[in-house]
Design an enzyme around this catalytic site. Structure first.
Site, PDB file in Angstrom:
ATOM      1  N   GLU A  61       0.829  -1.209   0.000  1.00 40.08           N
ATOM      2  CA  GLU A  61       0.000   0.000   0.000  1.00 40.08           C
ATOM      3  C   GLU A  61       0.865   1.261   0.000  1.00 40.08           C
ATOM      4  O   GLU A  61       0.478   2.279  -0.568  1.00 40.08           O
ATOM      5  CB  GLU A  61      -0.966   0.000   1.190  1.00 40.08           C
ATOM      6  N   THR A 116      -6.778   9.447  -5.145  1.00 39.50           N
ATOM      7  CA  THR A 116      -6.880   9.221  -3.699  1.00 39.50           C
ATOM      8  C   THR A 116      -6.511  10.505  -2.954  1.00 39.50           C
ATOM      9  O   THR A 116      -7.133  10.862  -1.953  1.00 39.50           O
ATOM     10  CB  THR A 116      -5.943   8.061  -3.274  1.00 39.50           C
TER      11      THR A 116
HETATM   12  P1  ADP Z   1      -8.301   1.236  -5.417  1.00 39.71           P
HETATM   13  O1  ADP Z   1      -8.117   0.861  -3.968  1.00 39.71           O
HETATM   14  O2  ADP Z   1      -9.036   2.515  -5.586  1.00 39.71           O
HETATM   15  O3  ADP Z   1      -8.838   0.133  -6.224  1.00 39.71           O
HETATM   16  P2  ADP Z   1      -5.597   1.457  -5.331  1.00 39.71           P
HETATM   17  O4  ADP Z   1      -5.553   2.406  -4.190  1.00 39.71           O
HETATM   18  O5  ADP Z   1      -5.448   0.046  -5.085  1.00 39.71           O
HETATM   19  O6  ADP Z   1      -6.943   1.577  -6.053  1.00 39.71           O
HETATM   20  O7  ADP Z   1      -4.512   2.037  -6.273  1.00 39.71           O
HETATM   21  C1  ADP Z   1      -4.079   1.485  -7.393  1.00 39.71           C
HETATM   22  C2  ADP Z   1      -2.687   2.093  -7.648  1.00 39.71           C
HETATM   23  O8  ADP Z   1      -1.699   1.143  -7.279  1.00 39.71           O
HETATM   24  C3  ADP Z   1      -2.501   2.409  -9.096  1.00 39.71           C
HETATM   25  O9  ADP Z   1      -1.813   3.616  -9.195  1.00 39.71           O
HETATM   26  C4  ADP Z   1      -1.626   1.275  -9.594  1.00 39.71           C
HETATM   27  O10 ADP Z   1      -0.803   1.648 -10.647  1.00 39.71           O
HETATM   28  C5  ADP Z   1      -0.817   0.901  -8.364  1.00 39.71           C
HETATM   29  N1  ADP Z   1      -0.425  -0.540  -8.395  1.00 39.71           N
HETATM   30  C6  ADP Z   1       0.809  -1.048  -8.367  1.00 39.71           C
HETATM   31  N2  ADP Z   1       0.784  -2.389  -8.413  1.00 39.71           N
HETATM   32  C7  ADP Z   1      -0.507  -2.770  -8.481  1.00 39.71           C
HETATM   33  C8  ADP Z   1      -1.171  -4.006  -8.576  1.00 39.71           C
HETATM   34  N3  ADP Z   1      -0.522  -5.166  -8.631  1.00 39.71           N
HETATM   35  N4  ADP Z   1      -2.509  -3.998  -8.603  1.00 39.71           N
HETATM   36  C9  ADP Z   1      -3.194  -2.830  -8.575  1.00 39.71           C
HETATM   37  N5  ADP Z   1      -2.623  -1.623  -8.508  1.00 39.71           N
HETATM   38  C10 ADP Z   1      -1.276  -1.573  -8.454  1.00 39.71           C
END
Ligand code: ADP
Length: 306
Positions: free
Chosen positions: A128, A181
């Protein structure tokens, strides 16, 4: 065991009154990943399907968590990892958390269960940090423990698993718009009146007791957020209409999933949850915005082998 395939759930963080402290996991929506041990002690991401994400291990949360765990456990193997994303990053449904938690769970399985769920949560929180800059626990803990969780404390980290009534079903609409975010965090006030705080923690108490007692009316009455939702909802088109449609079609309550743009509703039973999905669809179908709707039980277990 040399290779495993796992499922790691999407998660709804905050859950209205539980801003930054609660979350739950979806049974029917999540990432799939395959982990294969290699002789070479490195982490290689060899496949990513379903999203445009970095293959470099130090930029993808999967690689970051894997490297931390291999170092900490002094593992005598490396990993080849294939990622199959089943829902979009940036949805407010814990996309990075599903990847990070699934990685922690899978590697722990390959290490014969060396680590506790609390330790796995700490590893997943490193992912995270890569995804959003801070070590947030609510999504990753929900994906590891399954069901509802409460992050009671960060220092020391204290995660409480809360029993989930089996009849509780989630309906989620993901409008495909981008909310950063950072922007979603900025609109939440840094200070709130004590009167507001009292209502918020009283509702958290109500929600937790409602989940324990399977008191669906109490769950519904407690799904109130006076801190984030009043400020964040303006970032989500038709938020009030979706919430109103969900509740008037039988949902116990509704709110913003994580930092949005997804909106969740909780209902008693699949039939009502499906009706809520139809009502959400009616609000969005002429909006000109792409969207997906999911109906899912709340999973009892978190990440699992498939
Ligand atoms: P949400 O919780 O709103 O679905 P996230 O907070 O998980 O989204 O954020 C996704 C971010 O994390 C993006 O910027 C993405 O590029 C990065 N990221 C890096 N690796 C991963 C992964 N394996 N899966 C998803 N997002 C990833």
């Amino acid at each position: 065991m040399n290779s495993i395939k796992i499922f790691s759930p999407a998660t709804v963080a905050n859950v209205s009154c539980g801003y930054d402290a609660m979350g739950f996991s979806m049974e029917a929506l999540g990432d799939e990943m395959i982990f294969t041990k290699t002789k070479e002690k490195s982490v290689i991401i060899s496949k990513i399907e379903g999203a445009d994400l970095p293959f470099e291990a130090n930029k993808n949360v999967v690689g970051v968590v894997a490297q931390h765990m291999l170092n900490d456990s002094k593992a005598d193997f490396g990993l080849d990892i294939q990622i199959f994303k089943k829902f979009k990053p940036g949805s407010g449904l814990g996309s990075s958390a599903a990847s990070a938690s699934g990685t922690a769970f899978a590697i722990n399985t390959l290490l014969n269960g060396k680590y506790s769920n609390l330790e796995l949560t700490k590893f997943a929180m490193q992912g995270e940090v890569t995804a959003c800059g801070s070590a947030i626990a609510d999504n990753v803990a929900a994906a590891i423990y399954g069901g509802f969780i409460l992050v009671r404390s960060y220092e020391p980290l204290d995660i409480i698993g809360i029993p989930t009534p089996s009849k509780l079903v989630a309906t989620v609409i993901h409008p495909q718009i981008e909310i950063k975010t950072e922007a979603a965090r900025k609109v939440v006030p840094q200070n709130i009146p004590v009167k507001t705080a009292i209502s918020q923690w009283a509702n958290v108490g109500g929600l937790v007791s409602g989940l324990y007692a399977e008191d669906f009316d109490l769950i519904g009455r407690s799904l109130v957020d006076l801190v984030a939702e009043p400020n964040r909802k303006k970032l989500i088109p038709y938020f009030d209409e979706v919430k109103e449609a969900a509740i008037s079609n039988g949902a116990l309550g509704a709110g913003i999933s994580g930092s949005g743009p997804s909106i969740f509703a909780l209902s008693k039973g699949k039939q009502t949850a499906n009706k809520v999905a139809e009502a959400m669809n009616t609000v969005y179908k002429n909006s000109g915005i792409d969207y997906s709707i999911y109906v899912s039980n709340i999973s009892k277990a978190g990440a699992r082998i498939i």
